[in-house]
Write an enzyme that holds these catalytic residues in place. Structure first.
Site, PDB file in Angstrom:
ATOM      1  N   HIS A 203     -57.470  -3.848 -38.867  1.00  0.00           N
ATOM      2  CA  HIS A 203     -56.330  -4.100 -39.745  1.00  0.00           C
ATOM      3  C   HIS A 203     -55.087  -4.538 -38.973  1.00  0.00           C
ATOM      4  O   HIS A 203     -54.084  -4.931 -39.588  1.00  0.00           O
ATOM      5  CB  HIS A 203     -56.021  -2.845 -40.557  1.00  0.00           C
ATOM      6  CG  HIS A 203     -55.535  -3.140 -41.942  1.00  0.00           C
ATOM      7  ND1 HIS A 203     -54.989  -4.352 -42.309  1.00  0.00           N
ATOM      8  CD2 HIS A 203     -55.523  -2.385 -43.079  1.00  0.00           C
ATOM      9  CE1 HIS A 203     -54.653  -4.323 -43.577  1.00  0.00           C
ATOM     10  NE2 HIS A 203     -54.962  -3.140 -44.075  1.00  0.00           N
ATOM     11  N   ARG A 204     -55.123  -4.488 -37.650  1.00  0.00           N
ATOM     12  CA  ARG A 204     -54.006  -5.047 -36.877  1.00  0.00           C
ATOM     13  C   ARG A 204     -53.990  -6.567 -36.964  1.00  0.00           C
ATOM     14  O   ARG A 204     -52.935  -7.203 -36.885  1.00  0.00           O
ATOM     15  CB  ARG A 204     -54.116  -4.634 -35.402  1.00  0.00           C
ATOM     16  CG  ARG A 204     -53.995  -3.153 -35.119  1.00  0.00           C
ATOM     17  CD  ARG A 204     -54.255  -2.864 -33.649  1.00  0.00           C
ATOM     18  NE  ARG A 204     -55.584  -3.300 -33.236  1.00  0.00           N
ATOM     19  CZ  ARG A 204     -56.042  -3.203 -31.989  1.00  0.00           C
ATOM     20  NH1 ARG A 204     -55.269  -2.682 -31.030  1.00  0.00           N
ATOM     21  NH2 ARG A 204     -57.260  -3.609 -31.690  1.00  0.00           N
TER      22      ARG A 204
END
Length: 461
Positions: free
Chosen positions: A432-433
């Site tokens: 999710h980065r």
């Protein structure tokens, strides 16, 4: 003059290896690149070729020992040579200035030397139990249940999977060969030998002498008022150790998100059936994994975030405009993820051939360490175990991994009616980065659309 050979630095970040079996003994005369031993790293079983021609003066480790990279392994007596300590580097091989080292293959040998039986330490009894190799330190008058190995000649005839299977059970193939004679040893032979040995062990369970140490993967049992209870201790090493470390690193480094999508893949099933019906007998077998691999390669070109990596030191997201596709493979030694290089350039048939070869090599334990590095996106087919969905953990350094669930025939809405259709659930985990929820969902939908209507592949190509 004497020269020491150190365990080579494989150049793959590996720090140790376990000696699976020696193919030479002290006093043997060997040639350059003759195979000395099989060693098991955290990633593969590989053959270790000799860097010298000469006489084996000493072996610094026994089968089953774990040796650190750079530690002395073999001492050679080389006529007329100056005493040196060779630098065991894979780089030298690539430059053509040294012998073939681990992972680079060994030149064929004209014959194998005779090998002497390994001696157990004084006062040690070896008992191979139902699922384990149990070593119990005991007084000298203890009974030795496992027969002493005969003096060995040729290496026992078996395949790499059988050798790995026997090793995992603690069965010495030389002893099996001594009972069977000169023929190829199979898994059933190993099981039968283990059963016979277990029966012998049961008859000597009351051998005198207090046990002072136990190392075993067989359940250790004790009696309580509640009845018999058991525990099992399994050494953490090799592939399982490496996989555990990698998964912990990934889980606590990249924030994982998993999203799911269930899709009607009847058209894909029909396409696969049609391709198989018209394929040549020797053509690679195309399956749902192959079609998904192709769909993923097409979709990644439109969603590069899923094919990127996080470079924290540089403060950059690195998008990779090629697909080195990892395929998770469950083996007897644990989970590995070998890589198909430049998968986006391959046709459906070429992908099928690559997957088949990758699977064969992985199951034999012969995947080169270099083939386990550098994947940009991975697939795991949990459907082969009858599982519908899961939350796969990202291989370290990758942004996405897609799990394929089982294809099930079930009632499904189709063209306004309920019909029996082939249905499969896709599970996508991503970092999710790098990827937000919208991009992850859009990528998953693009893959699903191709599986639902394979003709849509023309729109993504």
């Amino acid at each position: 003059m004497k020269q020491e050979f150190l365990l080579p630095d494989l150049g793959e970040g590996l720090t140790e290896a376990e000696i699976v079996q020696w193919l030479v003994a002290e006093g043997d005369t060997v040639t350059l690149n003759q195979t000395l031993a099989e060693v098991e790293t955290a990633k593969a079983i590989v053959e270790l070729p000799s860097p010298h021609a000469g006489v084996i003066a000493s072996l610094h480790a026994a089968a089953g020992d774990v040796v650190a990279v750079g530690a002395p392994l073999v001492g050679f007596e080389i006529e007329g040579a100056e005493p040196t300590t060779p630098v065991p580097s894979a780089t030298a091989v690539e430059e053509g200035s040294g012998p073939n080292l681990v992972g680079y293959g060994a030149a064929p040998s004209s014959g194998r030397p005779r090998r002497r039986a390994r001696r157990a330490a004084a006062g040690t009894t070896t008992v191979v139990a139902a699922d384990a190799d149990v070593r119990v330190a005991a007084p000298h008058d203890a009974i030795d249940v496992q027969p002493s190995p005969p003096v060995r000649g040729e290496r026992p005839r078996s395949t790499p999977p059988v050798r790995a299977y026997a090793k995992g059970l603690g069965v010495d193939l030389a002893l099996v060969a001594a009972e069977l004679g000169d023929r190829v040893i199979t898994r059933s032979d190993v099981d039968a030998y283990r059963e016979r040995l277990t029966q012998r062990a049961a008859g000597t369970a009351a051998a005198p002498g207090p046990a002072t140490a136990v190392q075993t993967s067989e359940p250790v049992r004790r009696r309580t008022e509640a009845g018999e209870r058991a525990t099992t201790r399994i050494p953490i090493r090799g592939v399982r150790k490496h996989t555990a470390e990698a998964m912990v690193q990934s889980a606590f480094t990249a924030p994982h998100v998993t999203t799911f999508h269930t899709v009607d893949v009847t058209a894909t099933s029909e396409l696969i059936a049609s391709l198989r019906a018209t394929a040549a007998p020797d053509s690679p077998r195309i399956g749902v994994l192959t079609v998904v691999a192709k769909a993923v390669c097409l979709a990644l070109a439109h969603f590069p975030g899923l094919n990127a990596r996080w470079d924290g030191e540089a403060g950059e997201i690195v998008q990779q405009h090629f697909v080195d596709l990892g395929i998770a493979a469950a083996t007897d030694r644990g989970l590995i993820v070998p890589v198909i290089r430049d998968a986006e350039r391959l046709t459906l048939g070429e992908l099928a051939a690559a997957v088949a070869e990758l699977t064969r090599t992985a199951r034999s334990g012969k995947t080169p360490p270099a083939d386990l590095l550098g994947g940009t996106f991975s697939l795991t087919n949990i459907g082969v175990f009858g599982i519908d969905a899961g939350t796969p953990i990202l291989p370290p350094g990758q942004t996405g991994i897609l799990a394929l669930g089982a294809v099930r025939r079930m009632p499904w809405e189709h063209r306004g009616e309920i019909a029996l259709r082939d249905v499969m659930t896709l599970s996508l985990s991503f970092d999710h980065r790098i990827v937000d929820g919208a991009e992850g969902a859009q990528f998953l939908k693009a893959v699903a659309d191709v599986l639902q209507e394979p003709g849509r592949a023309m729109l993504l190509a």
